[in-house]
Motif scaffolding. Structure first.
Motif, PDB file in Angstrom:
ATOM      1  N   GLN A 222       0.801  -1.293   0.003  1.00 26.14           N
ATOM      2  CA  GLN A 222      -0.074  -0.044  -0.117  1.00 26.14           C
ATOM      3  C   GLN A 222       0.951   1.310  -0.191  1.00 26.14           C
ATOM      4  OE1 GLN A 222      -3.178   0.202  -0.348  1.00 26.14           O
ATOM      5  NE2 GLN A 222      -3.801  -2.095  -0.009  1.00 26.14           N
ATOM      6  N   ILE A 223       1.728   1.362   0.895  1.00 22.72           N
ATOM      7  CA  ILE A 223       2.702   2.482   1.118  1.00 22.72           C
ATOM      8  C   ILE A 223       3.480   2.538  -0.270  1.00 22.72           C
ATOM      9  CG2 ILE A 223       4.616   3.600   2.287  1.00 22.72           C
ATOM     10  CD1 ILE A 223       3.500   1.675   4.768  1.00 22.72           C
ATOM     11  N   LEU A 224       3.901   1.622  -0.925  1.00 23.42           N
ATOM     12  CA  LEU A 224       4.961   1.644  -1.890  1.00 23.42           C
ATOM     13  C   LEU A 224       4.336   2.196  -3.275  1.00 23.42           C
ATOM     14  CD1 LEU A 224       7.649   1.469  -3.455  1.00 23.42           C
ATOM     15  CD2 LEU A 224       6.902  -0.928  -4.070  1.00 23.42           C
ATOM     16  N   ILE A 225       2.964   1.549  -3.389  1.00 25.82           N
ATOM     17  CA  ILE A 225       2.112   2.043  -4.792  1.00 25.82           C
ATOM     18  C   ILE A 225       1.662   3.405  -4.493  1.00 25.82           C
ATOM     19  CG2 ILE A 225       0.324   1.460  -5.887  1.00 25.82           C
ATOM     20  CD1 ILE A 225       2.535  -0.366  -6.396  1.00 25.82           C
ATOM     21  N   ALA A 226       1.287   3.672  -3.115  1.00 24.81           N
ATOM     22  CA  ALA A 226       0.680   5.017  -3.119  1.00 24.81           C
ATOM     23  C   ALA A 226       1.811   6.164  -3.086  1.00 24.81           C
ATOM     24  CB  ALA A 226       0.132   5.338  -1.531  1.00 24.81           C
ATOM     25  N   SER A 227       2.961   5.825  -2.779  1.00 24.97           N
ATOM     26  CA  SER A 227       4.023   6.960  -3.031  1.00 24.97           C
ATOM     27  C   SER A 227       4.519   7.093  -4.145  1.00 24.97           C
ATOM     28  CB  SER A 227       5.436   6.363  -2.222  1.00 24.97           C
ATOM     29  OG  SER A 227       5.243   6.021  -0.759  1.00 24.97           O
ATOM     30  N   GLY A 348      -9.236  -3.725 -14.209  1.00 22.88           N
ATOM     31  CA  GLY A 348      -8.086  -2.361 -14.152  1.00 22.88           C
ATOM     32  C   GLY A 348      -6.910  -3.008 -13.601  1.00 22.88           C
ATOM     33  N   LEU A 349      -6.505  -4.336 -13.697  1.00 25.35           N
ATOM     34  CA  LEU A 349      -5.211  -4.675 -13.239  1.00 25.35           C
ATOM     35  C   LEU A 349      -4.626  -5.331 -14.502  1.00 25.35           C
ATOM     36  CD1 LEU A 349      -6.348  -6.464  -9.796  1.00 25.35           C
ATOM     37  CD2 LEU A 349      -5.232  -4.301 -10.244  1.00 25.35           C
ATOM     38  N   ASN A 350      -3.635  -6.263 -14.259  1.00 25.93           N
ATOM     39  CA  ASN A 350      -3.043  -7.127 -15.497  1.00 25.93           C
ATOM     40  C   ASN A 350      -2.807  -8.453 -15.121  1.00 25.93           C
ATOM     41  OD1 ASN A 350      -0.368  -6.890 -14.191  1.00 25.93           O
ATOM     42  ND2 ASN A 350      -0.436  -4.860 -14.844  1.00 25.93           N
ATOM     43  N   VAL A 415      -4.520   2.414  -8.332  1.00 25.22           N
ATOM     44  CA  VAL A 415      -5.640   2.458  -7.394  1.00 25.22           C
ATOM     45  C   VAL A 415      -6.325   1.144  -7.280  1.00 25.22           C
ATOM     46  CG1 VAL A 415      -7.977   3.224  -7.052  1.00 25.22           C
ATOM     47  CG2 VAL A 415      -6.055   4.808  -8.105  1.00 25.22           C
ATOM     48  N   ASN A 416      -6.445   0.201  -8.167  1.00 22.58           N
ATOM     49  CA  ASN A 416      -7.184  -1.105  -8.135  1.00 22.58           C
ATOM     50  C   ASN A 416      -6.334  -2.130  -7.370  1.00 22.58           C
ATOM     51  OD1 ASN A 416      -9.571  -0.285  -9.372  1.00 22.58           O
ATOM     52  ND2 ASN A 416      -9.690  -1.635 -10.856  1.00 22.58           N
ATOM     53  N   LEU A 417      -4.987  -1.954  -7.653  1.00 21.44           N
ATOM     54  CA  LEU A 417      -3.881  -2.766  -6.810  1.00 21.44           C
ATOM     55  C   LEU A 417      -4.018  -2.518  -5.422  1.00 21.44           C
ATOM     56  CD1 LEU A 417      -1.984  -4.930  -6.618  1.00 21.44           C
ATOM     57  CD2 LEU A 417      -0.197  -3.276  -6.898  1.00 21.44           C
ATOM     58  N   MET A 418      -4.342  -1.337  -4.907  1.00 24.97           N
ATOM     59  CA  MET A 418      -4.324  -1.041  -3.461  1.00 24.97           C
ATOM     60  C   MET A 418      -5.830  -1.421  -3.136  1.00 24.97           C
ATOM     61  SD  MET A 418      -2.818   2.896  -3.449  1.00 24.97           S
ATOM     62  CE  MET A 418      -2.972   2.998  -1.594  1.00 24.97           C
ATOM     63  N   LEU A 419      -6.823  -1.462  -3.778  1.00 22.42           N
ATOM     64  CA  LEU A 419      -8.107  -1.938  -3.419  1.00 22.42           C
ATOM     65  C   LEU A 419      -7.912  -3.731  -3.504  1.00 22.42           C
ATOM     66  CD1 LEU A 419     -10.573   0.345  -5.549  1.00 22.42           C
ATOM     67  CD2 LEU A 419     -10.158   0.246  -3.085  1.00 22.42           C
ATOM     68  N   PHE A 420      -7.375  -4.279  -4.350  1.00 23.13           N
ATOM     69  CA  PHE A 420      -7.178  -5.655  -4.523  1.00 23.13           C
ATOM     70  C   PHE A 420      -6.402  -6.282  -3.564  1.00 23.13           C
ATOM     71  CE2 PHE A 420      -5.867  -9.619  -6.310  1.00 23.13           C
ATOM     72  CZ  PHE A 420      -7.114 -10.186  -6.651  1.00 23.13           C
TER      73      PHE A 420
END
Length: 470
Positions: A222-227, A348-350, A415-420
């Motif tokens: 979460q922190i890495l993707i948000a940053s 929304g992912l891959n 965003v979708n990775l954080m949700l997933f």
């Protein structure tokens, strides 16, 4: 005659002891009642004695301040866990990944091990174990003692008191507040903590929904993707604040899903009346520090870590095998990514992300290293990583962002990775713990599949709305 005399003497003794004990018991009850009356009943106009614990209770359980204080305390605990774990995690990573890993591989090859066997054992099995230990051990060694200290101090029952009404409205048990909070450290530990709930129905609700607490294995993602992606939306001075806010939003969204799914289960699969219980607010007391540390490290941290390691080793083996075994002209990993890309795009992912979450079921800690390795392999980026099947991380978030963007990542993907990451199946350790606690294949499957379905649905909706609006 002799026997009857002995019996009479013993009966006399028994009644004499009983009478004495009865007098002391009565005296103790009257004394306690007098103390309670002195503390609780006041005559009109009489001066009230100041008591710090009463004043503190009015603050931490008030309708105005109770929830903000609770969120603040949990945020501080999580902040201390994340910040405090960085240094020991770095040291463990340097020791296990940068020093021991290459030494083991080079040594075994030099004494005649086949390159493929050394790769399988050390690039696969060993690296997964090392990553789980380096990333998982420090946060747990900090979070669990802090959590137990709050419990010993007497605050956690007051947090449960604050949340009791909300859990009752959602058809769950008030004590689920404690098990949910424990899940922020580790979902497996949170599942074990549901033993404090007596009602089997409400205990099942707590077990199934504990996965919505963002465990320490998911915080780094979460922190890495948000940053990298969320913080990049604003000027540098505000990037950190926005990134932090987005991660806290995801954690609070998990609490929302806990209530929503608890309500759904209580009205469908697990219908029933909400059981009442007496919530005792124990007196505030200074925790026994060393006993707390021992209990937290032995009973929680090391046991959970051992279970995670047992599942991480096979995961490392699978990751190395699918990245190095070919079918025709492409590896199994390439083939799986290509076949998963269509569904990944829909939500929304891959394909890389979906494959990473499939092979990293044993431990959320290896999701990002697996994503990076698979991205470099699928896009054929040269000069990064140590080869197919070798998980890695980069020290620079900027460099990590460049690799992810080269793999086709957009803001929607992030965003979708954080949700997933919040809404997906539990890790293998938690799944195994759920089975051990419920002794039911049915409920273990439901607890594993339900969050995954919710994750797919939420990501699909976000992806479609995003594509319409943007």
């Amino acid at each position: 005659m002799k026997t009857n005399k002995i019996l009479n003497i013993s009966n006399d003794l028994r009644w004499q002891i009983g009478d004495g004990f009865h007098d002391k018991l009565t005296e103790g009850i009257y004394s306690d009642a007098a103390q309670i009356a002195q503390n609780s009943v006041f005559k009109k106009g009489a001066t009230k004695h100041f008591r710090f614990d009463r004043v503190l209770d009015k603050i931490v359980t008030s309708k105005i301040w109770g929830f903000p204080i609770m969120i603040l305390i949990l945020s501080v605990v999580l902040w201390l866990t994340i910040i405090g774990a960085n240094y020991p995690s770095g040291l463990l990573s340097q020791l296990l990944l940068d020093t021991i890993h290459p030494w083991l591989k080079e040594t075994t090859i030099s004494i005649g091990f086949p390159i493929w066997l050394a790769g399988f054992l050390f690039d696969g099995v060993y690296l997964a174990l090392a990553w789980v230990i380096a990333v998982m051990l420090p946060p747990m060694a900090i979070f669990f003692p802090l959590f137990t200290l709050l419990e010993d101090f007497g605050y956690l029952p007051r947090a449960a008191f604050n949340l009791d009404n909300l859990f009752k409205k959602s058809g769950a048990h008030g004590k689920q507040a404690l098990t949910m909070s424990m899940g922020f450290g580790c979902n497996a530990a949170g599942v074990v903590a549901t033993r404090i709930i007596d009602s089997p129905r409400e205990r099942l609700i707590a077990i199934i929904t504990n996965n919505f607490s963002l465990c320490n294995g998911r915080w780094p993602t979460q922190i890495l993707i948000a940053s990298i992606f969320i913080g990049a939306m604003v000027p540098k001075g505000f990037a950190g604040a926005l990134s932090t806010l987005s991660v806290i939003t995801i954690a609070l969204l998990g609490v929302f899903f806990t209530f929503a799914v608890s309500y759904f289960l209580s009205k469908t699969l697990l219908k029933g009346e909400v059981s009442s219980f007496t919530l005792e607010l124990p007196p505030y007391r200074p925790p026994v520090f060393w006993k707390t540390i021992y209990t937290s490290l032995i009973d929680r941290t090391l046991i959970v870590l051992w279970r995670a390691c047992v599942f991480a080793a096979p995961a490392g083996a699978v990751i190395w095998l699918i990245a190095n075994i070919s079918i025709g002209n492409i590896t199994i990993a390439h083939w799986m990514i290509e076949h998963l890309n269509g569904f990944g795009f829909l939500i929304g992912l891959n394909g890389v992300i979906l494959l990473a979450y499939i092979v990293a079921i044993p431990a959320n800690e290896i999701v990002i290293p697996t994503i990076l390795m698979l991205t470099v392999m699928s896009v054929s980026i040269s000069g990064v990583g140590e080869g197919n099947g070798v998980m890695f991380e980069l020290e620079s978030a900027t460099a990590t962002g460049e690799i992810l963007r080269a793999g086709g990542w957009t803001l929607l993907t992030a965003v979708n990775l954080m949700l997933f990451s919040l809404l997906h199946n539990p890790c293998s350790t938690t799944i195994y713990t759920i089975y051990k606690e419920t002794k039911s294949v049915k409920w273990t499957v439901i607890a594993s599949v339900l969050p995954l379905i919710i994750g797919f649905v939420v990501c699909f909706i976000v992806a479609q709305v995003w594509r319409i609006l943007v």
